[in-house]
Motif scaffolding. Structure first.
Motif, PDB file in Angstrom:
ATOM      1  N   THR A  54       0.856  -1.182   0.000  1.00 33.06           N
ATOM      2  CA  THR A  54       0.000   0.000   0.000  1.00 33.06           C
ATOM      3  C   THR A  54       0.890   1.228   0.000  1.00 33.06           C
ATOM      4  O   THR A  54       1.912   1.261   0.687  1.00 33.06           O
ATOM      5  CB  THR A  54      -0.914   0.040   1.235  1.00 33.06           C
ATOM      6  OG1 THR A  54      -0.109  -0.045   2.405  1.00 33.06           O
ATOM      7  CG2 THR A  54      -1.898  -1.108   1.224  1.00 33.06           C
ATOM      8  N   PRO A  55       0.537   2.233  -0.772  1.00 30.88           N
ATOM      9  CA  PRO A  55       1.374   3.428  -0.810  1.00 30.88           C
ATOM     10  C   PRO A  55       1.314   4.167   0.524  1.00 30.88           C
ATOM     11  O   PRO A  55       0.268   4.235   1.166  1.00 30.88           O
ATOM     12  CB  PRO A  55       0.766   4.264  -1.932  1.00 30.88           C
ATOM     13  CG  PRO A  55      -0.624   3.768  -2.069  1.00 30.88           C
ATOM     14  CD  PRO A  55      -0.616   2.334  -1.634  1.00 30.88           C
ATOM     15  N   THR A  56       2.454   4.687   0.937  1.00 30.31           N
ATOM     16  CA  THR A  56       2.480   5.470   2.167  1.00 30.31           C
ATOM     17  C   THR A  56       2.094   6.895   1.836  1.00 30.31           C
ATOM     18  O   THR A  56       2.387   7.408   0.758  1.00 30.31           O
ATOM     19  CB  THR A  56       3.877   5.455   2.806  1.00 30.31           C
ATOM     20  OG1 THR A  56       4.805   5.995   1.864  1.00 30.31           O
ATOM     21  CG2 THR A  56       4.284   4.049   3.185  1.00 30.31           C
ATOM     22  N   GLN A  57       1.437   7.537   2.767  1.00 23.80           N
ATOM     23  CA  GLN A  57       1.024   8.913   2.542  1.00 23.80           C
ATOM     24  C   GLN A  57       2.016   9.811   3.265  1.00 23.80           C
ATOM     25  O   GLN A  57       2.149   9.763   4.484  1.00 23.80           O
ATOM     26  CB  GLN A  57      -0.390   9.144   3.062  1.00 23.80           C
ATOM     27  CG  GLN A  57      -0.919  10.494   2.690  1.00 23.80           C
ATOM     28  CD  GLN A  57      -2.400  10.600   2.980  1.00 23.80           C
ATOM     29  OE1 GLN A  57      -2.994   9.702   3.541  1.00 23.80           O
ATOM     30  NE2 GLN A  57      -2.987  11.698   2.597  1.00 23.80           N
ATOM     31  N   ASP A  58       2.738  10.622   2.495  1.00 15.39           N
ATOM     32  CA  ASP A  58       3.730  11.526   3.049  1.00 15.39           C
ATOM     33  C   ASP A  58       3.006  12.740   3.614  1.00 15.39           C
ATOM     34  O   ASP A  58       2.300  13.448   2.899  1.00 15.39           O
ATOM     35  CB  ASP A  58       4.727  11.944   1.965  1.00 15.39           C
ATOM     36  CG  ASP A  58       5.917  12.681   2.539  1.00 15.39           C
ATOM     37  OD1 ASP A  58       6.045  12.731   3.778  1.00 15.39           O
ATOM     38  OD2 ASP A  58       6.718  13.197   1.750  1.00 15.39           O
ATOM     39  N   THR A  59       3.168  13.000   4.903  1.00 16.92           N
ATOM     40  CA  THR A  59       2.455  14.107   5.539  1.00 16.92           C
ATOM     41  C   THR A  59       3.132  15.448   5.292  1.00 16.92           C
ATOM     42  O   THR A  59       2.552  16.491   5.566  1.00 16.92           O
ATOM     43  CB  THR A  59       2.343  13.871   7.056  1.00 16.92           C
ATOM     44  OG1 THR A  59       3.660  13.703   7.588  1.00 16.92           O
ATOM     45  CG2 THR A  59       1.509  12.644   7.350  1.00 16.92           C
TER      46      THR A  59
END
Length: 86
Positions: A54-59
């Motif tokens: 799953t792609p990580t969401q960069d904050t």
């Protein structure tokens, strides 16, 4: 999922209770394969592990803004009453 080889003659599998013959191969979930192997119905051939990325969401990066629909020229169009007479 696990690949198993049937070694007992009294094994039924699936929703329709299909009889599996000695020497048949079947793919079942790991818990079922382990249960069947413990009681001597099957021989465990291979365990398959599925990994899902799953792609990580960069904050740190802001989310891209959704595209806005194009706006018209703003002028009024002549309404036609369906009659082409001038």
């Amino acid at each position: 999922m696990a690949l198993v080889k049937v070694i007992a003659g009294n094994l039924f599998s699936g929703a329709n209770l299909q009889k599996l013959e000695v020497g048949d191969f079947a793919e079942v979930d790991q818990a079922t394969a382990q249960r069947w192997a413990l009681i001597g119905l099957v021989e465990l051939i291979e365990d398959s592990v599925f990994e899902v990325a799953t792609p990580t969401q960069d904050t740190n990066e802001p989310e891209p803004e959704p595209e806005k629909p194009p706006r018209g020229k703003g002028g009024k169009k002549d309404k036609s009453d369906g009659d082409n007479a001038e």
